[in-house]
Design a protein around this motif. Structure first.
Motif, PDB file in Angstrom:
ATOM      1  N   THR A  68       0.802  -1.219   0.000  1.00 44.00           N
ATOM      2  CA  THR A  68       0.000   0.000   0.000  1.00 44.00           C
ATOM      3  C   THR A  68       0.836   1.270   0.000  1.00 44.00           C
ATOM      4  OG1 THR A  68      -0.142  -0.071   2.413  1.00 44.00           O
ATOM      5  CG2 THR A  68      -1.939  -1.102   1.179  1.00 44.00           C
ATOM      6  N   ASN A  69       2.111   1.182   0.323  1.00 47.25           N
ATOM      7  CA  ASN A  69       2.979   2.355   0.386  1.00 47.25           C
ATOM      8  C   ASN A  69       4.001   2.332  -0.725  1.00 47.25           C
ATOM      9  OD1 ASN A  69       1.795   3.312   2.780  1.00 47.25           O
ATOM     10  ND2 ASN A  69       3.056   1.969   4.008  1.00 47.25           N
ATOM     11  N   ASP A  70       4.460   3.500  -1.107  1.00 50.47           N
ATOM     12  CA  ASP A  70       5.512   3.623  -2.112  1.00 50.47           C
ATOM     13  C   ASP A  70       6.818   3.130  -1.489  1.00 50.47           C
ATOM     14  OD1 ASP A  70       7.222   4.309  -4.144  1.00 50.47           O
ATOM     15  OD2 ASP A  70       6.658   6.414  -4.177  1.00 50.47           O
ATOM     16  N   PRO A  71       7.488   2.159  -2.105  1.00 48.74           N
ATOM     17  CA  PRO A  71       8.718   1.622  -1.509  1.00 48.74           C
ATOM     18  C   PRO A  71       9.906   2.574  -1.626  1.00 48.74           C
ATOM     19  CG  PRO A  71       8.315   0.603  -3.617  1.00 48.74           C
ATOM     20  CD  PRO A  71       7.116   1.466  -3.317  1.00 48.74           C
ATOM     21  N   PHE A  72       9.776   3.646  -2.413  1.00 53.62           N
ATOM     22  CA  PHE A  72      10.865   4.599  -2.559  1.00 53.62           C
ATOM     23  C   PHE A  72      10.732   5.715  -1.532  1.00 53.62           C
ATOM     24  CE2 PHE A  72      10.908   2.752  -6.804  1.00 53.62           C
ATOM     25  CZ  PHE A  72      12.257   2.579  -7.018  1.00 53.62           C
ATOM     26  N   VAL A  73      11.837   6.078  -0.901  1.00 55.31           N
ATOM     27  CA  VAL A  73      11.871   7.212   0.008  1.00 55.31           C
ATOM     28  C   VAL A  73      12.995   8.135  -0.437  1.00 55.31           C
ATOM     29  CG1 VAL A  73      10.906   5.994   2.001  1.00 55.31           C
ATOM     30  CG2 VAL A  73      13.359   5.980   1.640  1.00 55.31           C
ATOM     31  N   GLU A  74      12.777   9.444  -0.288  1.00 52.05           N
ATOM     32  CA  GLU A  74      13.807  10.402  -0.697  1.00 52.05           C
ATOM     33  C   GLU A  74      14.988  10.301   0.254  1.00 52.05           C
ATOM     34  OE1 GLU A  74      14.382  15.105  -1.775  1.00 52.05           O
ATOM     35  OE2 GLU A  74      12.485  14.419  -0.990  1.00 52.05           O
ATOM     36  N   ALA A  75      16.147  10.093  -0.320  1.00 50.21           N
ATOM     37  CA  ALA A  75      17.370  10.039   0.478  1.00 50.21           C
ATOM     38  C   ALA A  75      17.933  11.447   0.579  1.00 50.21           C
ATOM     39  CB  ALA A  75      18.383   9.104  -0.187  1.00 50.21           C
ATOM     40  N   HIS A  76      18.726  11.693   1.583  1.00 49.45           N
ATOM     41  CA  HIS A  76      19.303  13.023   1.774  1.00 49.45           C
ATOM     42  C   HIS A  76      20.720  13.074   1.203  1.00 49.45           C
ATOM     43  CE1 HIS A  76      15.901  14.209   4.211  1.00 49.45           C
ATOM     44  NE2 HIS A  76      15.995  13.054   4.819  1.00 49.45           N
ATOM     45  N   PHE A  77      20.865  12.540  -0.006  1.00 49.81           N
ATOM     46  CA  PHE A  77      22.158  12.503  -0.673  1.00 49.81           C
ATOM     47  C   PHE A  77      21.990  12.962  -2.108  1.00 49.81           C
ATOM     48  CE2 PHE A  77      22.337   9.085   2.505  1.00 49.81           C
ATOM     49  CZ  PHE A  77      23.414   9.527   3.258  1.00 49.81           C
ATOM     50  N   ASP A  78      23.090  13.458  -2.666  1.00 51.33           N
ATOM     51  CA  ASP A  78      23.106  13.863  -4.066  1.00 51.33           C
ATOM     52  C   ASP A  78      23.702  12.753  -4.918  1.00 51.33           C
ATOM     53  OD1 ASP A  78      22.104  16.381  -3.369  1.00 51.33           O
ATOM     54  OD2 ASP A  78      24.114  17.185  -3.065  1.00 51.33           O
ATOM     55  N   CYS A  79      23.272  12.697  -6.173  1.00 52.23           N
ATOM     56  CA  CYS A  79      23.774  11.715  -7.126  1.00 52.23           C
ATOM     57  C   CYS A  79      25.281  11.876  -7.293  1.00 52.23           C
ATOM     58  CB  CYS A  79      23.074  11.891  -8.468  1.00 52.23           C
ATOM     59  SG  CYS A  79      23.677  10.786  -9.763  1.00 52.23           S
ATOM     60  N   LEU A  80      25.987  10.771  -7.361  1.00 48.87           N
ATOM     61  CA  LEU A  80      27.430  10.791  -7.529  1.00 48.87           C
ATOM     62  C   LEU A  80      27.825  11.182  -8.951  1.00 48.87           C
ATOM     63  CD1 LEU A  80      28.308   7.503  -5.614  1.00 48.87           C
ATOM     64  CD2 LEU A  80      28.127   9.825  -4.705  1.00 48.87           C
ATOM     65  N   ASN A  81      26.895  11.087  -9.901  1.00 47.83           N
ATOM     66  CA  ASN A  81      27.185  11.426 -11.295  1.00 47.83           C
ATOM     67  C   ASN A  81      26.768  12.842 -11.667  1.00 47.83           C
ATOM     68  OD1 ASN A  81      28.264   8.904 -11.773  1.00 47.83           O
ATOM     69  ND2 ASN A  81      26.382   8.075 -12.620  1.00 47.83           N
ATOM     70  N   CYS A  82      25.520  13.204 -11.364  1.00 56.56           N
ATOM     71  CA  CYS A  82      25.007  14.481 -11.856  1.00 56.56           C
ATOM     72  C   CYS A  82      24.609  15.466 -10.762  1.00 56.56           C
ATOM     73  CB  CYS A  82      23.822  14.242 -12.796  1.00 56.56           C
ATOM     74  SG  CYS A  82      22.304  13.755 -11.944  1.00 56.56           S
ATOM     75  N   GLY A  83      24.571  15.033  -9.502  1.00 56.12           N
ATOM     76  CA  GLY A  83      24.199  15.919  -8.414  1.00 56.12           C
ATOM     77  C   GLY A  83      22.708  15.986  -8.140  1.00 56.12           C
ATOM     78  N   GLY A  84      21.911  15.204  -8.860  1.00 61.03           N
ATOM     79  CA  GLY A  84      20.462  15.183  -8.639  1.00 61.03           C
ATOM     80  C   GLY A  84      20.104  14.503  -7.328  1.00 61.03           C
ATOM     81  N   LYS A  85      18.827  14.529  -6.984  1.00 61.84           N
ATOM     82  CA  LYS A  85      18.357  13.906  -5.748  1.00 61.84           C
ATOM     83  C   LYS A  85      18.304  12.387  -5.903  1.00 61.84           C
ATOM     84  CE  LYS A  85      15.453  17.704  -4.227  1.00 61.84           C
ATOM     85  NZ  LYS A  85      14.082  18.096  -3.884  1.00 61.84           N
ATOM     86  N   LEU A  86      18.735  11.701  -4.850  1.00 62.21           N
ATOM     87  CA  LEU A  86      18.661  10.238  -4.844  1.00 62.21           C
ATOM     88  C   LEU A  86      17.424   9.782  -4.090  1.00 62.21           C
ATOM     89  CD1 LEU A  86      22.363   9.200  -4.129  1.00 62.21           C
ATOM     90  CD2 LEU A  86      21.135   9.057  -6.285  1.00 62.21           C
ATOM     91  N   TRP A  87      16.844   8.702  -4.575  1.00 58.08           N
ATOM     92  CA  TRP A  87      15.721   8.046  -3.917  1.00 58.08           C
ATOM     93  C   TRP A  87      16.177   6.640  -3.558  1.00 58.08           C
ATOM     94  CZ3 TRP A  87      10.908  10.261  -2.981  1.00 58.08           C
ATOM     95  CH2 TRP A  87      10.760  11.554  -3.462  1.00 58.08           C
ATOM     96  N   GLU A  88      15.855   6.223  -2.333  1.00 57.79           N
ATOM     97  CA  GLU A  88      16.305   4.915  -1.861  1.00 57.79           C
ATOM     98  C   GLU A  88      15.185   3.894  -1.985  1.00 57.79           C
ATOM     99  OE1 GLU A  88      18.638   2.858   1.861  1.00 57.79           O
ATOM    100  OE2 GLU A  88      17.634   4.749   2.201  1.00 57.79           O
ATOM    101  N   TYR A  89      15.528   2.750  -2.536  1.00 58.21           N
ATOM    102  CA  TYR A  89      14.627   1.606  -2.572  1.00 58.21           C
ATOM    103  C   TYR A  89      15.124   0.677  -1.479  1.00 58.21           C
ATOM    104  CZ  TYR A  89      11.632  -2.061  -4.443  1.00 58.21           C
ATOM    105  OH  TYR A  89      10.674  -3.021  -4.596  1.00 58.21           O
ATOM    106  N   ALA A  90      14.553   0.810  -0.284  1.00 58.31           N
ATOM    107  CA  ALA A  90      15.093   0.199   0.919  1.00 58.31           C
ATOM    108  C   ALA A  90      15.171  -1.325   0.857  1.00 58.31           C
ATOM    109  CB  ALA A  90      14.275   0.628   2.132  1.00 58.31           C
ATOM    110  N   ILE A  91      14.247  -1.954   0.163  1.00 59.27           N
ATOM    111  CA  ILE A  91      14.248  -3.416   0.107  1.00 59.27           C
ATOM    112  C   ILE A  91      15.494  -3.920  -0.603  1.00 59.27           C
ATOM    113  CG2 ILE A  91      13.026  -5.446  -0.758  1.00 59.27           C
ATOM    114  CD1 ILE A  91      10.450  -3.791  -0.597  1.00 59.27           C
TER     115      ILE A  91
END
Length: 64
Positions: free
Chosen positions: A10-33
């Motif tokens: 029922t929930n989105d498995p992705f959560v916004e991580a507080h890190f920047d992409c190592l390639n482009c600097g964009g926002k990373l999203w974590e797939y915790a599973i």
């Protein structure tokens, strides 16, 4: 058979991580599973450990 609720169904498995992409600097999203992070801009995939290691190295260099 026992009844239970699967929170991932029922929930989105992705959560916004507080890190920047190592390639482009964009926002990373974590797939915790999967213990992986994906960039919302360039779609690069990194392991959580890889991102943590890069962040620790960057912090150490900034304080040196």
């Amino acid at each position: 058979m026992a009844e239970f609720e699967n929170p991932y169904a029922t929930n989105d498995p992705f959560v916004e991580a507080h890190f920047d992409c190592l390639n482009c600097g964009g926002k990373l999203w974590e797939y915790a599973i999967q213990r992986q992070m994906v960039c919302e801009d360039c779609r690069s995939i990194f392991t959580t450990e890889e991102v943590f290691e890069a962040q620790a190295t960057e912090t150490a260099e900034a304080t040196a």
